[in-house]
Design a protein around this motif. Sequence first.
Motif, PDB file in Angstrom:
ATOM      1  N   ARG A   1       0.837  -1.203   0.000  1.00 40.46           N
ATOM      2  CA  ARG A   1       0.000   0.000   0.000  1.00 40.46           C
ATOM      3  C   ARG A   1       0.876   1.259   0.000  1.00 40.46           C
ATOM      4  NH1 ARG A   1      -4.903   1.975  -1.516  1.00 40.46           N
ATOM      5  NH2 ARG A   1      -5.355   3.887  -0.372  1.00 40.46           N
TER       6      ARG A   1
ATOM      7  N   ASP B   1       1.244   6.605  -6.817  1.00 42.96           N
ATOM      8  CA  ASP B   1       0.099   7.450  -7.126  1.00 42.96           C
ATOM      9  C   ASP B   1       0.527   8.914  -7.255  1.00 42.96           C
ATOM     10  OD1 ASP B   1      -2.742   7.316  -7.582  1.00 42.96           O
ATOM     11  OD2 ASP B   1      -2.982   8.525  -5.769  1.00 42.96           O
TER      12      ASP B   1
ATOM     13  N   SER C   1      -7.063  -5.380  -4.755  1.00 48.32           N
ATOM     14  CA  SER C   1      -8.035  -4.530  -4.057  1.00 48.32           C
ATOM     15  C   SER C   1      -7.648  -4.306  -2.597  1.00 48.32           C
ATOM     16  CB  SER C   1      -9.434  -5.133  -4.153  1.00 48.32           C
ATOM     17  OG  SER C   1      -9.447  -6.426  -3.596  1.00 48.32           O
TER      18      SER C   1
ATOM     19  N   ALA D   1      -4.547  -1.410  -3.479  1.00 49.78           N
ATOM     20  CA  ALA D   1      -4.484  -0.437  -4.578  1.00 49.78           C
ATOM     21  C   ALA D   1      -5.785   0.304  -4.814  1.00 49.78           C
ATOM     22  CB  ALA D   1      -4.033  -1.144  -5.859  1.00 49.78           C
ATOM     23  N   SER D   2      -6.706   0.257  -3.837  1.00 47.78           N
ATOM     24  CA  SER D   2      -8.005   0.882  -4.099  1.00 47.78           C
ATOM     25  C   SER D   2      -8.000   2.369  -3.746  1.00 47.78           C
ATOM     26  CB  SER D   2      -9.095   0.142  -3.320  1.00 47.78           C
ATOM     27  OG  SER D   2      -8.778   0.164  -1.956  1.00 47.78           O
ATOM     28  N   GLU D   3      -8.965   3.079  -4.270  1.00 51.11           N
ATOM     29  CA  GLU D   3      -9.201   4.506  -3.981  1.00 51.11           C
ATOM     30  C   GLU D   3      -7.999   5.406  -4.259  1.00 51.11           C
ATOM     31  OE1 GLU D   3     -11.010   4.797  -0.092  1.00 51.11           O
ATOM     32  OE2 GLU D   3     -12.417   3.207  -0.630  1.00 51.11           O
TER      33      GLU D   3
ATOM     34  N   SER E   1      -5.732   3.307  -9.395  1.00 54.00           N
ATOM     35  CA  SER E   1      -6.411   2.029  -9.075  1.00 54.00           C
ATOM     36  C   SER E   1      -6.779   1.217 -10.318  1.00 54.00           C
ATOM     37  CB  SER E   1      -7.669   2.286  -8.246  1.00 54.00           C
ATOM     38  OG  SER E   1      -7.330   2.832  -6.998  1.00 54.00           O
TER      39      SER E   1
ATOM     40  N   ASP F   1     -11.448  -2.829  -9.675  1.00 54.62           N
ATOM     41  CA  ASP F   1     -11.137  -1.501 -10.226  1.00 54.62           C
ATOM     42  C   ASP F   1     -10.365  -1.550 -11.545  1.00 54.62           C
ATOM     43  OD1 ASP F   1     -12.271  -0.161  -8.068  1.00 54.62           O
ATOM     44  OD2 ASP F   1     -10.400  -0.134  -6.929  1.00 54.62           O
TER      45      ASP F   1
END
Lengths: 320, 320
Positions: A105, A112, A131, A134-136, A140, A165
């Motif tokens: 993460r 990001d 998920s 790597a979400s939001e 993603s 995603d």
Amino acid sequence: MHELDSLTQGRPIAIVGAGLVGAGWALVFARAGLAVRIYDANPAISNASIPLIERQIADLTEFGLLSESAESILARLTVCDTLQQAVNGAAYVQESILERTDVKRALMLELDAIAGPDLIIGSSTSGIPASAFASELSISSRVIIAHPVNPPYLVPVVEIVPSPDTSSSVIAFTAALMEAVGQSVVHVRKEVPGFVLNRLQAVLLREAWALVEEGVATCEDIDKTVRDGLGWRWSFMGPFETIDLNAVGGVADYAQRLGPLYRGIADSRSHTEEWSPELIKTVEDQRRGFLAFDELEKRRAWRDRQLMAFSAQRRKDDQR
Amino acid sequence: MHELDSLTQGRPIAIVGAGLVGAGWALVFARAGLAVRIYDANPAISNASIPLIERQIADLTEFGLLSESAESILARLTVCDTLQQAVNGAAYVQESILERTDVKRALMLELDAIAGPDLIIGSSTSGIPASAFASELSISSRVIIAHPVNPPYLVPVVEIVPSPDTSSSVIAFTAALMEAVGQSVVHVRKEVPGFVLNRLQAVLLREAWALVEEGVATCEDIDKTVRDGLGWRWSFMGPFETIDLNAVGGVADYAQRLGPLYRGIADSRSHTEEWSPELIKTVEDQRRGFLAFDELEKRRAWRDRQLMAFSAQRRKDDQR
């Protein structure tokens, strides 16, 4: 090469995490003709990766598995001091850092912040779904699992696992890239624990350990059952093709005749208990009876030579 | 050869049931230099077995897998008209008749009436325990399972499974005979459904079918996972050696780190349901998409050539 160029548009590949898995991936991409940038948060590991890849190249050369010189492959590798340097302008990142959700993460947050708008990020994780880390994020939809078997420059399978995603174009790009560099793509269409490869390994291993626990067979006899029996067909056909050819009427015929037996076997076994310390000691003692602890490293080198011989043979078979 | 002579004391081997499995066994014993008598209750099958073995010998010769002429091997084979003729004076019977308990029991009753006092009887059954068809006879202590993989003259594994009645000398004789004719002996120490080989295959297949049912992967992708991934190592190491070499600290280290994941995977899956007609149709449709029904036979011939190539390669590897 033409297909690779159109996929990457001449942009490099970034390797993030340069241990055994990352170095193996670097060789896969460089061997295919791509420029590769290598970065590890630990500079000692980054620097050790080049001699490691040199040894891997020497092994492949010995078995006739490379079509060009070590120098030309090595010339495509660049060790980078920062993550930013590695990913700047890259088409694809292959992440092979520590197998921990929080660590992955943290990397995704970094990426990001610096990733270009079309950078695609593959993760080598053997079991953590995308998920979970790597979400939001703005990236993603461009994160996907690309789980190899070690070493990826020898064993071709790679599991491609999108998260909910992940966009379909990212799935298509990653699959095409992997095929273009010589891997064998398995599409895992849902995030399940262990994906496909480790699920198949898990159920076979759990049964194997249970048979040792019950005194039905020793580790060595179970190993023989596979390496002198089941494993022969599975090394060039999968389990479905095996049974499809094993009944006059094909797979449906086989399912009707042997399905009930197999259901009974699988259903009779529960796996709620941990492997007890006693069972682990039994297996450990049996294995150490066959192979002393200080022989493990030598045997690993033997395994790698066997895999190279297997790979060379497979290449010949495919050309027949 | 010396060891074989002392084991059999120059007496022949009887093959009872001369279909594909029986014919394969006949070749195993004849190739090793033993006189072989072939009997099938159906004379058409007895007579067809010789041309079948001739074709098998031609295949093996093509792949350099025989060290003598077809003629000298074929000269050791005799087709018999009666069971009595076949077993009279034989050291060992390999039974490969129909896979049904009542049919095997009937043969045991016949053998009980005519067998010499030291005749040893091995059964090719892939799953019926000897205690289900060979108990309460004068021969009971001399009946044992010797379960091959097809074809036994190529794939070396044989599962030796005693019943509670089988004497330890019969276990020792059968194991020694099988090793002496070139097979790889797996001792199954208790009568369990499916023995070891089909139990391992059963759990892997049940997981594979469940993954198709859930839409996690297609048959072809699951086959790739094995033939381009898991199957490589399993073809020259077993599952225990694989994990023993896959952790720095060996198998105990591996068990502690990955045992919980594997338990979770295996435990999450129940196998109480039959494969539904819909699921069987899904798998059948996927397979027929890759291989038309009328191509099955050609693909079986391909498989057999692959196995021969594998066998030839294994021989080279063993000599390294």
